[in-house]
Enzyme design. Structure first.
Site, mmCIF file in Angstrom:
data_model
loop_
_atom_site.group_PDB
_atom_site.id
_atom_site.type_symbol
_atom_site.label_atom_id
_atom_site.label_comp_id
_atom_site.label_asym_id
_atom_site.label_seq_id
_atom_site.Cartn_x
_atom_site.Cartn_y
_atom_site.Cartn_z
ATOM 1 C CG ASP A 101 -1.785 1.286 1.347
ATOM 2 O OD1 ASP A 101 -1.614 2.158 0.638
ATOM 3 O OD2 ASP A 101 -2.611 1.102 2.477
ATOM 4 C CB VAL A 102 2.063 3.780 -2.830
ATOM 5 C CG1 VAL A 102 2.602 2.632 -3.697
ATOM 6 C CG2 VAL A 102 0.383 4.286 -3.052
ATOM 7 C CG ASN A 129 0.142 3.854 -12.544
ATOM 8 O OD1 ASN A 129 -0.391 4.770 -13.460
ATOM 9 N ND2 ASN A 129 -0.668 2.753 -12.183
ATOM 10 C CE1 TYR A 153 -7.530 10.968 -9.956
ATOM 11 C CE2 TYR A 153 -8.040 12.588 -11.365
ATOM 12 C CZ TYR A 153 -7.456 11.502 -11.206
ATOM 13 O OH TYR A 153 -6.747 10.836 -12.576
ATOM 14 C CE LYS A 178 -3.934 11.963 -10.629
ATOM 15 N NZ LYS A 178 -2.874 10.523 -10.738
HETATM 16 C C1 BGC Z 1 -9.536 10.581 -14.569
HETATM 17 C C2 BGC Z 1 -10.494 10.046 -15.444
HETATM 18 C C3 BGC Z 1 -10.779 10.903 -16.465
HETATM 19 C C4 BGC Z 1 -9.864 11.675 -17.123
HETATM 20 C C5 BGC Z 1 -10.242 12.935 -18.050
HETATM 21 C C6 BGC Z 1 -8.281 11.237 -15.451
HETATM 22 O O1 BGC Z 1 -7.302 11.530 -14.682
HETATM 23 O O2 BGC Z 1 -8.922 9.619 -13.736
HETATM 24 O O3 BGC Z 1 -11.454 9.505 -14.741
HETATM 25 O O4 BGC Z 1 -11.884 10.684 -17.254
HETATM 26 O O5 BGC Z 1 -8.903 12.299 -16.048
HETATM 27 O O6 BGC Z 1 -11.193 14.017 -17.514
#
Ligand code: BGC
Length: 269
Positions: free
Chosen positions: A67-68, A94, A167, A171
């Site tokens: 588990d990273v 990744n 999310y 990123k």
């Molecule tokens: C997400 C995907 C999405 C894509 C473009 C990715 O980083 O994990 O769910 O389809 O970006 O929006």
């Protein structure tokens, strides 16, 4: 195929499916010995399938559970890999996941979970990789670089994404972590870059392509009018891991069919 990664050892996190699986297969085909990391016991059969596909093609791979987001597990994965293969040359950072929610309803648990895997996981793995690269230094028989890290980012390191604040934040964080550590260690001949995939056809975004209506809607966001395939990303990863990209450092390579070109402006604005 030319074996551009011969004699090199690669750890690919989250390699039991999707983009990680394709990267593991691509790097193995390019000659690297690969560690196919998977997160939980339930994913072992899938990881073993990836290993079997690689070894039956005559290449080298093992599966490894870790588990990273757990410091002790990440340290052990690197220690065990180095004990088995001698060193680590390439890390494909990744492993990542989504737990989506409208912002006002997002629990702290969901926020922390996504950040801990997507961002802290990349920090922990990159730190162990760089420690090993510094210890070994450059060995010209392997590569011109002391080591290479490829961080799997997303178009959402720059495109805001309603309903996915955890999310997108992870990123965006990866982008500046990657650039900062690239700046910090370039003088040691360590190369650190990101790949920012667009919509790639994998389990993570199944809802966006599982019916033709969903797919048509998704394609409005993609100037090339096709959904990406995991192999599109694997080819970029092999290039970034090889000496062909020796002068590329601290950059994000967008592999997105033009998703970041603001396609809504084609006939508007
Ligand atoms: C997400 C995907 C999405 C894509 C473009 C990715 O980083 O994990 O769910 O389809 O970006 O929006």
């Amino acid at each position: 195929m030319e074996k551009k990664l011969e004699n090199q050892v690669a750890i690919i996190t989250g390699a039991s499916s999707g983009i990680g699986e394709a990267c593991a297969k691509g790097l193995a085909e390019a000659g690297a010995s690969v560690v196919v990391n998977y997160p939980v016991p339930a994913a072992k059969p899938m990881a073993d399938d990836v290993v079997n596909a690689i070894t039956s093609a005559g290449n080298t791979a093992i599966s490894y559970q870790c588990d990273v987001s757990k410091e002790d597990e990440v340290i052990k994965m690197f220690t065990d890999t180095i004990a088995k293969f001698g060193t680590v040359d390439i890390l494909i950072n990744n492993a990542g996941l989504q737990r989506d929610s409208p912002f006002v309803d997002m629990s702290l648990e969901k926020w922390n979970y996504v950040l801990s895997v997507n961002l802290t996981g990349q920090f922990l793995c990159a730190r162990e990789a760089i420690r090993e690269f510094l210890k070994r230094g450059v060995d010209e028989k392997r590569s011109k670089a002391a080591g290479k890290i490829i961080c799997m980012s997303s178009v959402h390191e720059v495109i805001p994404w309603a309903g996915h604040a955890n999310y997108a934040a992870s990123k965006g964080g990866i982008m500046l972590m990657m650039k900062t550590i690239a700046q910090e260690y370039a003088f040691k001949k360590i190369r650190i870059n990101s790949i920012a995939p667009g919509a790639i056809q994998t389990p993570i975004n199944k809802d966006a392509w599982d019916t033709s209506a969903h797919l048509q809607n998704l394609l409005k966001l993609i100037p090339e009018k096709r959904i990406g395939q995991p192999e599109d990303i694997a080819k970029a990863a092999v290039w970034l891991a090889s000496d062909d990209s020796d002068y590329v450092n601290g950059t994000t390579l967008f592999v997105d069919g033009g998703m970041t070109l603001y396609p809504g402006f084609v006939d508007n604005g």
